[in-house]
Scaffold this motif. Sequence first.
Motif, PDB file in Angstrom:
ATOM      1  N   ALA A  58      81.169  20.258  48.118  1.00  0.00           N
ATOM      2  CA  ALA A  58      80.573  19.201  47.455  1.00  0.00           C
ATOM      3  C   ALA A  58      78.921  19.390  47.478  1.00  0.00           C
ATOM      4  N   SER A  59      78.479  20.042  48.266  1.00  0.00           N
ATOM      5  CA  SER A  59      76.941  20.217  47.960  1.00  0.00           C
ATOM      6  C   SER A  59      76.632  21.234  46.973  1.00  0.00           C
ATOM      7  N   ARG A  60      77.452  22.247  46.685  1.00  0.00           N
ATOM      8  CA  ARG A  60      77.490  23.238  45.568  1.00  0.00           C
ATOM      9  C   ARG A  60      77.308  22.432  44.287  1.00  0.00           C
ATOM     10  N   VAL A  61      78.029  21.269  44.071  1.00  0.00           N
ATOM     11  CA  VAL A  61      78.225  20.629  42.981  1.00  0.00           C
ATOM     12  C   VAL A  61      76.580  20.063  42.431  1.00  0.00           C
ATOM     13  N   TYR A  62      76.053  19.690  43.693  1.00  0.00           N
ATOM     14  CA  TYR A  62      74.652  19.036  43.214  1.00  0.00           C
ATOM     15  C   TYR A  62      73.586  20.364  42.869  1.00  0.00           C
ATOM     16  N   HIS A  63      73.790  21.241  43.729  1.00  0.00           N
ATOM     17  CA  HIS A  63      73.063  22.586  43.434  1.00  0.00           C
ATOM     18  C   HIS A  63      73.243  23.023  42.041  1.00  0.00           C
ATOM     19  N   GLU A  64      74.496  23.064  41.694  1.00  0.00           N
ATOM     20  CA  GLU A  64      74.716  23.694  40.380  1.00  0.00           C
ATOM     21  C   GLU A  64      74.204  22.707  39.253  1.00  0.00           C
ATOM     22  N   SER A  65      74.174  21.348  39.322  1.00  0.00           N
ATOM     23  CA  SER A  65      73.557  20.319  38.594  1.00  0.00           C
ATOM     24  C   SER A  65      72.020  20.841  38.522  1.00  0.00           C
ATOM     25  N   ASP A  66      71.322  20.952  39.463  1.00  0.00           N
ATOM     26  CA  ASP A  66      69.912  21.196  39.490  1.00  0.00           C
ATOM     27  C   ASP A  66      69.699  22.454  38.819  1.00  0.00           C
ATOM     28  N   SER A  67      70.609  23.354  38.901  1.00  0.00           N
ATOM     29  CA  SER A  67      70.352  24.826  38.433  1.00  0.00           C
ATOM     30  C   SER A  67      70.757  24.616  36.911  1.00  0.00           C
ATOM     31  N   GLY A 145      68.280  19.493  66.685  1.00  0.00           N
ATOM     32  CA  GLY A 145      69.385  18.962  66.408  1.00  0.00           C
ATOM     33  C   GLY A 145      70.132  19.263  65.286  1.00  0.00           C
ATOM     34  N   ILE A 146      70.317  20.465  64.942  1.00  0.00           N
ATOM     35  CA  ILE A 146      70.997  20.823  63.471  1.00  0.00           C
ATOM     36  C   ILE A 146      72.090  21.727  64.054  1.00  0.00           C
ATOM     37  N   GLY A 147      73.196  21.481  63.209  1.00  0.00           N
ATOM     38  CA  GLY A 147      74.616  22.232  63.388  1.00  0.00           C
ATOM     39  C   GLY A 147      75.624  21.427  64.195  1.00  0.00           C
ATOM     40  N   LYS A 148      75.187  20.275  64.715  1.00  0.00           N
ATOM     41  CA  LYS A 148      76.153  19.498  65.594  1.00  0.00           C
ATOM     42  C   LYS A 148      77.177  19.193  64.818  1.00  0.00           C
ATOM     43  N   GLU A 149      76.984  18.605  63.457  1.00  0.00           N
ATOM     44  CA  GLU A 149      77.863  18.134  62.357  1.00  0.00           C
ATOM     45  C   GLU A 149      77.721  18.791  61.311  1.00  0.00           C
ATOM     46  N   ALA A 150      78.628  18.607  60.362  1.00  0.00           N
ATOM     47  CA  ALA A 150      78.334  18.870  59.109  1.00  0.00           C
ATOM     48  C   ALA A 150      77.196  18.104  58.497  1.00  0.00           C
ATOM     49  N   PRO A 151      76.098  18.797  57.607  1.00  0.00           N
ATOM     50  CA  PRO A 151      74.816  18.135  57.146  1.00  0.00           C
ATOM     51  C   PRO A 151      75.249  17.105  55.994  1.00  0.00           C
ATOM     52  N   ASN A 152      74.299  16.074  55.877  1.00  0.00           N
ATOM     53  CA  ASN A 152      74.441  15.113  55.031  1.00  0.00           C
ATOM     54  C   ASN A 152      73.409  14.742  54.438  1.00  0.00           C
ATOM     55  N   PHE A 153      73.051  14.009  53.555  1.00  0.00           N
ATOM     56  CA  PHE A 153      72.000  13.748  52.511  1.00  0.00           C
ATOM     57  C   PHE A 153      70.973  13.173  53.277  1.00  0.00           C
ATOM     58  N   HIS A 154      71.216  11.984  53.862  1.00  0.00           N
ATOM     59  CA  HIS A 154      70.258  11.214  54.600  1.00  0.00           C
ATOM     60  C   HIS A 154      69.618  12.324  55.848  1.00  0.00           C
ATOM     61  N   GLU A 155      70.134  13.038  56.473  1.00  0.00           N
ATOM     62  CA  GLU A 155      69.908  13.967  57.512  1.00  0.00           C
ATOM     63  C   GLU A 155      68.790  14.796  56.673  1.00  0.00           C
ATOM     64  N   VAL A 156      69.030  15.522  55.661  1.00  0.00           N
ATOM     65  CA  VAL A 156      68.360  16.519  54.832  1.00  0.00           C
ATOM     66  C   VAL A 156      67.097  15.791  54.211  1.00  0.00           C
ATOM     67  N   SER A 157      67.341  14.425  53.880  1.00  0.00           N
ATOM     68  CA  SER A 157      66.063  13.546  53.069  1.00  0.00           C
ATOM     69  C   SER A 157      65.096  13.587  54.143  1.00  0.00           C
ATOM     70  N   LEU A 158      65.347  13.282  55.514  1.00  0.00           N
ATOM     71  CA  LEU A 158      64.295  13.013  56.485  1.00  0.00           C
ATOM     72  C   LEU A 158      63.492  14.383  56.727  1.00  0.00           C
ATOM     73  N   SER A 226      68.533  20.920  47.503  1.00  0.00           N
ATOM     74  CA  SER A 226      68.737  22.416  47.991  1.00  0.00           C
ATOM     75  C   SER A 226      68.832  22.348  49.523  1.00  0.00           C
ATOM     76  N   LEU A 227      68.235  21.805  50.320  1.00  0.00           N
ATOM     77  CA  LEU A 227      68.289  21.590  51.652  1.00  0.00           C
ATOM     78  C   LEU A 227      69.735  21.554  52.200  1.00  0.00           C
ATOM     79  N   LEU A 228      70.383  20.270  51.499  1.00  0.00           N
ATOM     80  CA  LEU A 228      71.805  20.211  51.694  1.00  0.00           C
ATOM     81  C   LEU A 228      72.777  21.434  51.243  1.00  0.00           C
ATOM     82  N   THR A 229      72.452  22.151  50.310  1.00  0.00           N
ATOM     83  CA  THR A 229      73.251  23.313  50.048  1.00  0.00           C
ATOM     84  C   THR A 229      73.040  24.168  50.947  1.00  0.00           C
TER      85      THR A 229
END
Length: 287
Positions: A58-67, A145-158, A226-229
């Motif tokens: 899912a994160s690759r889709v957003y990164h590919e759009s940016d690219s 506090g990184i790596g406990k679960e799969a990252p999400n956009f809210h986490e990387v936005s902070l 990019s951070l999410l990816t």
Amino acid sequence: MFRLGVNQIARPNGARNYATLREIEMRLKSIKNIEKITNTMKVVASTRLNKAQRAMQASRVYHESDSEFYKNAELEQPETEGNTLLIVCSSDKGLCGSIHSQVAKYARKRIEELGGKVDVVAVGEKVKAQLLRTHDDKLRLAFNGIGKEAPNFHEVSLIADEIAKLGKFENTEILYNKFVNSVSFEPSNFSVFTSEAIEKAPGLSKYELENEETTEAFAEFSLSNSLLTALAEGYAAEVSARRNAMDNASKNAGDMINRYSILYNRTRQAVITNELVDIITGASSLD
């Protein structure tokens, strides 16, 4: 006066054999318990791997759009002479092979290539601890506090908001572990373009984004993407590496259990044989 040494007065032969047998039995029990733990961790990692791969896709889709946007806008790769920010992505968790040390090694190499004008942001305790040993003067910010679960956009936005508070940088690079397949990964990096670079892009007029506030918002959004990816790729690589590490540990524990079981049986047989010899010798002496 003659005094026996500690080893000489320890125990008779029979007691020594029993002690050795007991030690082997305790060691065997300990290894079996370790094997249960590593097997359980392997199962947990296998279960998480599917979820991690879905988050990565899912994160690759957003990164590919940016690219694709960068390509159509004809953005040029930023020059490396300016002040550079390296964002090194890892996690807080261990027991996953060399995944943290590899990205830390790659970060150290990149710092040396860029020269003195480098600031570092560490995302994850593991890479922070390794970079503090060699480049503590470069470290500007760190996240845990990184790596406990799969990252999400809210986490990387902070995380992106805190990084933005460090100020402007001519170049920004994100270093991470790229998921290749279920048995391999490789340290990689990609650049994040600033709002100034986007504004100067020759093809920006195709998108009608000449407003400065719009390009600034897009640059911040692109950094979060990019951070999410990077974190999603690293999380999938870490879970896969942990599963492989626990699988290898379980196999090694199984081999040790087999060896200690054979040793235990041989030692036990030797103890029984010695006792039989003592019994038979004693009975013969009575005759």
